[in-house]
Design an enzyme around this catalytic site. Structure first.
Site, PDB file in Angstrom:
ATOM      1  N   GLY A  45     -23.901  49.343  95.274  1.00 11.75           N
ATOM      2  CA  GLY A  45     -23.920  47.926  94.915  1.00 11.75           C
ATOM      3  C   GLY A  45     -22.587  47.398  94.436  1.00 11.75           C
ATOM      4  N   CYS A  47     -21.444  47.412  91.436  1.00 11.38           N
ATOM      5  CA  CYS A  47     -20.813  48.265  90.431  1.00 11.38           C
ATOM      6  C   CYS A  47     -19.841  49.275  91.053  1.00 11.38           C
ATOM      7  CB  CYS A  47     -21.906  48.976  89.644  1.00 11.38           C
ATOM      8  SG  CYS A  47     -21.291  50.230  88.543  1.00 11.38           S
ATOM      9  N   GLY A 185     -12.462  31.676  82.826  1.00 15.74           N
ATOM     10  CA  GLY A 185     -13.617  32.382  82.262  1.00 15.74           C
ATOM     11  C   GLY A 185     -13.233  33.058  80.967  1.00 15.74           C
ATOM     12  N   TYR A 188     -16.142  39.391  79.603  1.00 16.27           N
ATOM     13  CA  TYR A 188     -15.376  40.643  79.572  1.00 16.27           C
ATOM     14  C   TYR A 188     -14.608  40.879  80.871  1.00 16.27           C
ATOM     15  CZ  TYR A 188     -18.962  43.076  82.369  1.00 16.27           C
ATOM     16  OH  TYR A 188     -19.806  43.472  83.374  1.00 16.27           O
ATOM     17  N   ARG A 257     -22.794  35.417  86.435  1.00 12.16           N
ATOM     18  CA  ARG A 257     -23.469  35.613  87.714  1.00 12.16           C
ATOM     19  C   ARG A 257     -24.861  35.013  87.661  1.00 12.16           C
ATOM     20  NH1 ARG A 257     -20.339  38.969  90.533  1.00 12.16           N
ATOM     21  NH2 ARG A 257     -21.900  39.513  92.093  1.00 12.16           N
ATOM     22  N   HIS A 416     -11.119  66.036  63.436  1.00 14.61           N
ATOM     23  CA  HIS A 416      -9.899  65.371  62.991  1.00 14.61           C
ATOM     24  C   HIS A 416      -8.719  65.882  63.811  1.00 14.61           C
ATOM     25  CE1 HIS A 416      -7.035  63.572  60.226  1.00 14.61           C
ATOM     26  NE2 HIS A 416      -6.360  64.717  60.249  1.00 14.61           N
TER      27      HIS A 416
HETATM   28  P1  FAD Z   1     -25.912  45.053  92.315  1.00 17.20           P
HETATM   29  O1  FAD Z   1     -24.993  46.109  91.873  1.00 17.20           O
HETATM   30  O2  FAD Z   1     -25.348  43.695  92.603  1.00 17.20           O
HETATM   31  O3  FAD Z   1     -26.655  45.601  93.598  1.00 17.20           O
HETATM   32  C1  FAD Z   1     -27.508  44.789  94.348  1.00 17.20           C
HETATM   33  C2  FAD Z   1     -27.523  45.323  95.763  1.00 17.20           C
HETATM   34  O4  FAD Z   1     -28.524  44.646  96.511  1.00 17.20           O
HETATM   35  C3  FAD Z   1     -26.207  45.077  96.491  1.00 17.20           C
HETATM   36  O5  FAD Z   1     -25.730  46.303  97.009  1.00 17.20           O
HETATM   37  C4  FAD Z   1     -26.562  44.098  97.606  1.00 17.20           C
HETATM   38  O6  FAD Z   1     -25.821  44.314  98.784  1.00 17.20           O
HETATM   39  C5  FAD Z   1     -28.036  44.392  97.812  1.00 17.20           C
HETATM   40  N1  FAD Z   1     -28.821  43.262  98.334  1.00 17.20           N
HETATM   41  C6  FAD Z   1     -28.838  41.992  97.865  1.00 17.20           C
HETATM   42  N2  FAD Z   1     -29.731  41.253  98.538  1.00 17.20           N
HETATM   43  C7  FAD Z   1     -30.289  42.082  99.455  1.00 17.20           C
HETATM   44  C8  FAD Z   1     -31.277  41.904 100.444  1.00 17.20           C
HETATM   45  N3  FAD Z   1     -31.908  40.737 100.614  1.00 17.20           N
HETATM   46  N4  FAD Z   1     -31.592  42.960 101.237  1.00 17.20           N
HETATM   47  C9  FAD Z   1     -30.961  44.156 101.079  1.00 17.20           C
HETATM   48  N5  FAD Z   1     -30.030  44.392 100.142  1.00 17.20           N
HETATM   49  C10 FAD Z   1     -29.701  43.360  99.338  1.00 17.20           C
HETATM   50  N6  FAD Z   1     -21.023  46.282  84.482  1.00 17.20           N
HETATM   51  C11 FAD Z   1     -20.898  47.224  83.525  1.00 17.20           C
HETATM   52  O7  FAD Z   1     -21.913  47.642  82.955  1.00 17.20           O
HETATM   53  N7  FAD Z   1     -19.680  47.733  83.176  1.00 17.20           N
HETATM   54  C12 FAD Z   1     -18.537  47.292  83.752  1.00 17.20           C
HETATM   55  O8  FAD Z   1     -17.465  47.774  83.396  1.00 17.20           O
HETATM   56  C13 FAD Z   1     -18.623  46.291  84.745  1.00 17.20           C
HETATM   57  N8  FAD Z   1     -17.516  45.814  85.342  1.00 17.20           N
HETATM   58  C14 FAD Z   1     -17.620  44.839  86.302  1.00 17.20           C
HETATM   59  C15 FAD Z   1     -16.467  44.350  86.879  1.00 17.20           C
HETATM   60  C16 FAD Z   1     -16.538  43.359  87.844  1.00 17.20           C
HETATM   61  C17 FAD Z   1     -15.276  42.835  88.466  1.00 17.20           C
HETATM   62  C18 FAD Z   1     -17.815  42.843  88.248  1.00 17.20           C
HETATM   63  C19 FAD Z   1     -17.906  41.769  89.305  1.00 17.20           C
HETATM   64  C20 FAD Z   1     -18.973  43.334  87.678  1.00 17.20           C
HETATM   65  C21 FAD Z   1     -18.888  44.330  86.697  1.00 17.20           C
HETATM   66  N9  FAD Z   1     -20.035  44.838  86.078  1.00 17.20           N
HETATM   67  C22 FAD Z   1     -19.918  45.799  85.099  1.00 17.20           C
HETATM   68  C23 FAD Z   1     -21.383  44.305  86.391  1.00 17.20           C
HETATM   69  C24 FAD Z   1     -22.147  45.286  87.280  1.00 17.20           C
HETATM   70  O9  FAD Z   1     -21.428  45.504  88.460  1.00 17.20           O
HETATM   71  C25 FAD Z   1     -23.526  44.730  87.586  1.00 17.20           C
HETATM   72  O10 FAD Z   1     -24.164  44.361  86.389  1.00 17.20           O
HETATM   73  C26 FAD Z   1     -24.371  45.758  88.297  1.00 17.20           C
HETATM   74  O11 FAD Z   1     -23.785  46.145  89.511  1.00 17.20           O
HETATM   75  C27 FAD Z   1     -25.767  45.204  88.553  1.00 17.20           C
HETATM   76  O12 FAD Z   1     -26.524  46.157  89.231  1.00 17.20           O
HETATM   77  P2  FAD Z   1     -27.733  45.716  90.163  1.00 17.20           P
HETATM   78  O13 FAD Z   1     -28.287  46.969  90.749  1.00 17.20           O
HETATM   79  O14 FAD Z   1     -28.640  44.839  89.404  1.00 17.20           O
HETATM   80  O15 FAD Z   1     -27.100  44.795  91.284  1.00 17.20           O
END
Ligand code: FAD
Length: 444
Positions: A45, A47, A185, A188, A257, A416
């Site tokens: 995803g 992440c 923004g 973080y 987001r 320490h």
């Molecule tokens: P996602 O990781 O968004 O995964 C969702 C998946 O669903 C994606 O792969 C997408 O392709 C797929 N998908 C969507 N719709 C469909 C569909 N209809 N059919 C099939 N597949 C689909 N979080 C942290 O905790 N620590 C960090 O340091 C951190 N750093 C970040 C830095 C940046 C630059 C960004 C943008 C985000 C960061 N995050 C961080 C946030 C983190 O990436 C997300 O909170 C996390 O990935 C959410 O996980 P998720 O599984 O909910 O969704």
């Protein structure tokens, strides 16, 4: 092919293979369910592919670059030139590929069936997956997990154009440090990007829409982050509602987001958004929702924990999600980490009194601020600023989970000289008998 044509019956269907979806898939499979996971891009995803992992790689790269300069006065040889971002991008892609490959092989060995394509509902228990330009497959599920993540919120000041005005993920892919950068923004992600590019030599301005950076964090942490970003060279502007994007080579937008729902066609399944799942991550009897698609802070570890809970519940376990000890971390200057409550019996210990902070990275501006539920009560919150705060917060989260008191923390031997000693020292401040700072009355 239309809805009603041939369809494959599946047991558990998971839509989205990010940290929420793939963890739910692995846990449900461990517990004996037969799992099909649909992913439209790459597992891991946001992440693994475009978020946490590459952004931390950039933050680390920039921090090392900056610390070589910081130690120049202590005998460190000078850097030979600017950072080689093209080489960095190769290393970034390699790390991402390793991790994505790891998740793919975990899914394979757990016998999770991965289907590539975009899923949408075409009935109460049926989804259609677009597997190619002219190819679709239908699946009938017993249980479904929605884990489709979120999309970046656009900025009224300028639309995303994929080149000059971009979302945060795109800013991790540049093979050159821009001369000037506007970061819009105050979350973080915005702070991390602004500090990283300032450290790498860009002229960076940050336009935070709220009264302070990191508005959801403890005010002392916001102030520390703002001081650190300014020292790193970021021109921080708060209450910046109408900043102009003109005059900057690049503009990055990080305004949070919003759940990615539209393509799912939820109406076809009678599912209503927004999602506020119960503690078992259910939004309906056979429908679960986890991660960024649900209301709450978008964080990978939150998504993963919700994925574990959903997987447990799908496997018949009595599991529940509890967000009281949900850490949040920022990889900037200094590192910032927070967990739990902000108000209560507060004890603060300055890193200026810690041996490790004096010898390493001159980190004396940092602090540990612990919050207890009354005098003698359990730890309910912790707010850290300084090197490795992002790791040290795990001890604080565990202490909250275990109901540890100041006495428990103070009686735990901490090695320490380490930054972890700040927790022991702050606990002793709470008890009114610190060794390394003068005892002071604590705030209530
Ligand atoms: P996602 O990781 O968004 O995964 C969702 C998946 O669903 C994606 O792969 C997408 O392709 C797929 N998908 C969507 N719709 C469909 C569909 N209809 N059919 C099939 N597949 C689909 N979080 C942290 O905790 N620590 C960090 O340091 C951190 N750093 C970040 C830095 C940046 C630059 C960004 C943008 C985000 C960061 N995050 C961080 C946030 C983190 O990436 C997300 O909170 C996390 O990935 C959410 O996980 P998720 O599984 O909910 O969704």
């Amino acid at each position: 092919m239309v809805a009603g044509d041939q369809s494959d019956p599946v047991d558990v269907l998971i839509i989205g293979g990010g940290p929420g979806g793939y963890v739910a898939a692995l846990r449900a499979a461990q517990l004996g369910r037969s799992v099909t996971l649909v992913e439209r891009k790459r597992v891991g995803g946001l992440c693994l592919n475009e978020g946490c992992i590459p952004s931390k790689q950039l933050a680390r790269f920039a921090a090392v670059f900056a610390s070589v300069k910081a130690f120049a006065g202590e005998g460190m040889p000078a850097l030979a030139g600017p950072p080689d971002m093209a080489a960095f991008q190769k290393a970034r892609a390699a790390a991402v590929n390793t991790l994505v490959g790891g998740v793919e092989s975990l899914l394979k060995s757990a016998k999770v069936t991965v289907v590539s394509g975009e899923a949408r509902f075409v009935g109460r228990t049926r989804v259609c997956v677009q597997t190619g330009e002219d190819a679709v497959r239908f699946f009938d599920f017993k249980d479904v997990v929605l884990a489709t993540g979120g999309d970046p919120i656009p900025w009224a000041g300028a639309p995303f154009d994929g080149e000059r005005v971009v979302e945060a993920s795109r800013a991790l892919e540049w093979d050159r440090v821009p001369e000037s950068l506007l970061v819009v923004g105050g979350d973080y992600i915005a702070v991390e990007l602004a500090v990283a590019y300032a450290r790498l030599g860009a002229r960076v301005a940050m336009a935070a829409p709220g009264e302070r950076m990191l508005p959801a964090f403890d005010t002392d942490l916001s102030a520390a982050a703002q001081r650190g970003a300014t020292q790193a060279g970021v021109d921080v502007r708060v209450n910046a509602q109408s900043e102009s994007p003109d005059g900057y080579e690049r503009v990055v937008i990080s305004l949070g987001r919003e759940p990615r729902l539209t393509a799912l066609d939820l109406g076809a399944a009678g599912i209503r958004a927004p999602f506020s799942p119960d503690a078992q991550m259910r939004i309906d009897r056979h429908v679960f929702a986890i991660g960024d698609v649900t209301a709450g802070v978008p964080l990978a570890h939150r998504a993963m924990m919700q994925g574990r809970v959903a997987g447990d519940v799908l496997g018949g376990k009595n599991s529940a999600f509890d967000s009281r000890a949900m850490p949040q971390v920022v990889f900037a200057e200094p590192e910032i980490a927070t967990v739990g409550a902000g108000e209560g019996h507060v004890a603060r210990f300055p890193l200026a009194a810690l041996g490790r902070a004096i010898i390493e990275a001159k980190a004396t501006a940092g602090f540990a601020k612990l919050v207890f539920d009354g005098e003698g009560g359990p730890l309910i919150g912790a707010h850290l600023a300084g090197p490795r705060a992002t790791d040290l917060i795990a001890e604080m989260a565990l202490a909250i989970e275990m109901g540890a008191t100041a006495e428990d923390l103070a009686l735990t031997v901490h090695a320490h000289p380490t930054f972890a000693e700040a927790a022991l020292e702050a606990a002793e401040v709470a008890l009114g008998r610190p060794i390394h700072v003068r005892p002071k009355p604590v705030a209530r």
